[in-house]
Motif scaffolding. Sequence first.
Motif, PDB file in Angstrom:
ATOM      1  N   UNK A 119       0.840  -1.206   0.000  1.00 55.51           N
ATOM      2  CA  UNK A 119       0.000   0.000   0.000  1.00 55.51           C
ATOM      3  C   UNK A 119       0.870   1.249   0.000  1.00 55.51           C
ATOM      4  N   UNK A 120       1.996   1.205   0.733  1.00 53.17           N
ATOM      5  CA  UNK A 120       2.904   2.356   0.747  1.00 53.17           C
ATOM      6  C   UNK A 120       3.461   2.610  -0.648  1.00 53.17           C
ATOM      7  N   UNK A 121       3.770   1.548  -1.376  1.00 55.64           N
ATOM      8  CA  UNK A 121       4.237   1.686  -2.753  1.00 55.64           C
ATOM      9  C   UNK A 121       3.166   2.365  -3.604  1.00 55.64           C
ATOM     10  N   UNK A 122       1.887   1.959  -3.406  1.00 56.58           N
ATOM     11  CA  UNK A 122       0.814   2.592  -4.154  1.00 56.58           C
ATOM     12  C   UNK A 122       0.616   4.043  -3.770  1.00 56.58           C
ATOM     13  N   UNK A 123       0.731   4.352  -2.478  1.00 55.81           N
ATOM     14  CA  UNK A 123       0.499   5.723  -2.010  1.00 55.81           C
ATOM     15  C   UNK A 123       1.492   6.709  -2.610  1.00 55.81           C
ATOM     16  N   UNK A 124       2.674   6.238  -2.966  1.00 54.85           N
ATOM     17  CA  UNK A 124       3.695   7.126  -3.525  1.00 54.85           C
ATOM     18  C   UNK A 124       3.247   7.759  -4.837  1.00 54.85           C
ATOM     19  N   UNK A 125       2.403   7.065  -5.592  1.00 49.05           N
ATOM     20  CA  UNK A 125       1.939   7.601  -6.884  1.00 49.05           C
ATOM     21  C   UNK A 125       0.509   8.122  -6.814  1.00 49.05           C
ATOM     22  N   UNK A 126      -0.065   8.221  -5.619  1.00 48.52           N
ATOM     23  CA  UNK A 126      -1.470   8.612  -5.490  1.00 48.52           C
ATOM     24  C   UNK A 126      -1.783   9.953  -6.153  1.00 48.52           C
ATOM     25  N   UNK A 127      -0.995  11.013  -5.949  1.00 47.16           N
ATOM     26  CA  UNK A 127      -1.376  12.294  -6.568  1.00 47.16           C
ATOM     27  C   UNK A 127      -1.441  12.232  -8.092  1.00 47.16           C
ATOM     28  N   UNK A 128      -0.470  11.599  -8.725  1.00 51.02           N
ATOM     29  CA  UNK A 128      -0.506  11.569 -10.193  1.00 51.02           C
ATOM     30  C   UNK A 128      -1.565  10.594 -10.695  1.00 51.02           C
ATOM     31  N   UNK A 129      -1.828   9.522  -9.938  1.00 51.44           N
ATOM     32  CA  UNK A 129      -2.895   8.604 -10.361  1.00 51.44           C
ATOM     33  C   UNK A 129      -4.252   9.279 -10.255  1.00 51.44           C
ATOM     34  N   UNK A 130      -4.475  10.049  -9.184  1.00 56.00           N
ATOM     35  CA  UNK A 130      -5.780  10.688  -9.029  1.00 56.00           C
ATOM     36  C   UNK A 130      -6.033  11.726 -10.126  1.00 56.00           C
ATOM     37  N   UNK A 131      -4.984  12.405 -10.577  1.00 56.25           N
ATOM     38  CA  UNK A 131      -5.168  13.313 -11.710  1.00 56.25           C
ATOM     39  C   UNK A 131      -5.613  12.543 -12.946  1.00 56.25           C
ATOM     40  N   UNK A 132      -5.008  11.373 -13.174  1.00 49.25           N
ATOM     41  CA  UNK A 132      -5.380  10.559 -14.337  1.00 49.25           C
ATOM     42  C   UNK A 132      -6.779   9.973 -14.175  1.00 49.25           C
ATOM     43  N   UNK A 133      -7.121   9.511 -12.974  1.00 54.08           N
ATOM     44  CA  UNK A 133      -8.476   8.986 -12.726  1.00 54.08           C
ATOM     45  C   UNK A 133      -9.520  10.071 -13.016  1.00 54.08           C
ATOM     46  N   UNK A 134      -9.278  11.284 -12.515  1.00 59.64           N
ATOM     47  CA  UNK A 134     -10.236  12.364 -12.727  1.00 59.64           C
ATOM     48  C   UNK A 134     -10.357  12.695 -14.211  1.00 59.64           C
ATOM     49  N   UNK A 135      -9.240  12.788 -14.904  1.00 60.71           N
ATOM     50  CA  UNK A 135      -9.287  13.114 -16.336  1.00 60.71           C
ATOM     51  C   UNK A 135     -10.093  12.062 -17.098  1.00 60.71           C
ATOM     52  N   UNK A 136      -9.770  10.791 -16.871  1.00 61.74           N
ATOM     53  CA  UNK A 136     -10.477   9.722 -17.573  1.00 61.74           C
ATOM     54  C   UNK A 136     -11.959   9.713 -17.224  1.00 61.74           C
ATOM     55  N   UNK A 137     -12.270   9.901 -15.930  1.00 69.66           N
ATOM     56  CA  UNK A 137     -13.671   9.860 -15.504  1.00 69.66           C
ATOM     57  C   UNK A 137     -14.468  10.994 -16.144  1.00 69.66           C
ATOM     58  N   UNK A 138     -13.870  12.154 -16.270  1.00 74.82           N
ATOM     59  CA  UNK A 138     -14.584  13.266 -16.894  1.00 74.82           C
ATOM     60  C   UNK A 138     -14.890  12.954 -18.362  1.00 74.82           C
ATOM     61  N   UNK A 139     -13.922  12.376 -19.070  1.00 76.37           N
ATOM     62  CA  UNK A 139     -14.148  12.002 -20.473  1.00 76.37           C
ATOM     63  C   UNK A 139     -15.271  10.966 -20.566  1.00 76.37           C
ATOM     64  N   UNK A 140     -15.200   9.934 -19.722  1.00 78.52           N
ATOM     65  CA  UNK A 140     -16.194   8.862 -19.770  1.00 78.52           C
ATOM     66  C   UNK A 140     -17.565   9.381 -19.344  1.00 78.52           C
ATOM     67  N   UNK A 141     -17.625  10.227 -18.308  1.00 76.87           N
ATOM     68  CA  UNK A 141     -18.908  10.752 -17.824  1.00 76.87           C
ATOM     69  C   UNK A 141     -19.587  11.599 -18.902  1.00 76.87           C
ATOM     70  N   UNK A 142     -18.826  12.435 -19.587  1.00 75.14           N
ATOM     71  CA  UNK A 142     -19.406  13.246 -20.662  1.00 75.14           C
ATOM     72  C   UNK A 142     -19.890  12.367 -21.813  1.00 75.14           C
ATOM     73  N   UNK A 143     -19.140  11.317 -22.119  1.00 79.40           N
ATOM     74  CA  UNK A 143     -19.551  10.379 -23.172  1.00 79.40           C
ATOM     75  C   UNK A 143     -20.838   9.658 -22.782  1.00 79.40           C
ATOM     76  N   UNK A 144     -20.931   9.228 -21.516  1.00 75.12           N
ATOM     77  CA  UNK A 144     -22.130   8.539 -21.048  1.00 75.12           C
ATOM     78  C   UNK A 144     -23.346   9.455 -21.115  1.00 75.12           C
ATOM     79  N   UNK A 145     -23.171  10.734 -20.773  1.00 75.96           N
ATOM     80  CA  UNK A 145     -24.310  11.665 -20.801  1.00 75.96           C
ATOM     81  C   UNK A 145     -24.912  11.783 -22.208  1.00 75.96           C
ATOM     82  N   UNK A 146     -24.097  11.568 -23.231  1.00 78.66           N
ATOM     83  CA  UNK A 146     -24.566  11.705 -24.608  1.00 78.66           C
ATOM     84  C   UNK A 146     -24.998  10.377 -25.222  1.00 78.66           C
ATOM     85  N   UNK A 147     -24.794   9.276 -24.511  1.00 82.37           N
ATOM     86  CA  UNK A 147     -25.115   7.961 -25.087  1.00 82.37           C
ATOM     87  C   UNK A 147     -26.623   7.727 -25.029  1.00 82.37           C
ATOM     88  N   UNK A 148     -27.245   7.287 -26.119  1.00 83.51           N
ATOM     89  CA  UNK A 148     -28.706   7.127 -26.133  1.00 83.51           C
ATOM     90  C   UNK A 148     -29.236   6.053 -25.196  1.00 83.51           C
TER      91      UNK A 148
END
Length: 394
Positions: A248-277
């Motif tokens: 877990x400590x190994x994972x925590x070391x990259x938490x800030x950069x991973x969370x930026x990537x999670x947020x970016x991807x989630x925003x792209x996917x969420x906007x795509x889902x909003x437009x999906x019929x």
Amino acid sequence: MKIETMAVHAGEAVDPTTRASSPNLVMSATFLPRELTGFSALDEDESAGYIYARSGNPTVRQLEEKLAALEGAEDARCFASGIAATHAVIMGRLSAGDHAIFPENAYSGTAEFIRNSLPRFGINTSFVDTTDADAVAAAITPATRMLWLETPCNPTLQLADIALLADLAHARGLRDVVVDGTFASPIGTRPLALGADFVVHSLTKYISGHGDAMGGAVLGRKADLDALNLEAAVHFGGVLSPFNAWLIMRGAETLPIRMRAHQYNAMVVAKWLELHPAVSRVFYPGLPSHPQHDLARRQMANFSGMIAFQTHQDGSEIARRMVSDLQHVHFAVSLGHLRSLIYWIGTDDILQSTYQHPPEAEARFRALTGRGIFRLSVGLEHPDDICADLARCL
């Protein structure tokens, strides 16, 4: 230090003997004290050093110090799982005759523990809509000792206004305001800075990030956590394995950069889902369509990677296709891993197994979730591939 630097260096030091740069993994169950100490854990003194791994371990301690730095806490205590951490702070702080307030909609493990176990110990509870400050205020009694918040909550992604509710609770004499910050991580929200007394995390999720180690943590004031450690760790015994702490400590070391990537991807996917019929509604705090988007912008520095959505078609039918047809997104429980994970949560099922709301609360939940929702933990794959995989089933 900036938070990226804290994530890498907090809690760690160069080994004085080997000069190793990376943290050591100390698997020993017992240690030689620096001085004579009593046999009982009640007699242990910090000056004697580590004695027995149930009360403390050097690798686990490194992780605790890193987590405390990331959360802005005086101290942290780690446990074997998120629910073990939840159990520790609830059972370590409440006694028979006490009353505690919990959210109507919360993580199923927490909700089931509160409903099924706490009454046997004489602890009284109320389930309240924590998006409504007036409802929280009305639920407080002279016996209320704890207000438990979960924000964003699992699985509906509703938010609680931590600063507002913490001020309200403390003004009414409550001792403990506890926030489960698992969905947000310390990168998204720092509840202690907003007035909370304790923060709980399932380390299995974003902080570990790799889906290969279970753990939990409670963070807050050192004096409170010292007392909690004696009872919850030494006496309840739900301690974290040093190997899991090292992972877990190994994972925590990259938490800030991973969370930026999670947020970016989630925003792209969420906007795509909003437009999906095929999609009728999307819940993501980063979207302007989220009913508490303004609160999310005030309270969250990162919107995380968690999305919930509804479909026009019966979700259970789509879920059956997902089980067999998804190629990159895994149809599986849990969240916060580098791999995208999705799961179908039927409204009837969760109301029967977990919430068992009274009629007015059940009506609120059904209005929110309809027949059910998909909970999507957006991972670190390319967002185009995530969307293409979901499109295969939607």
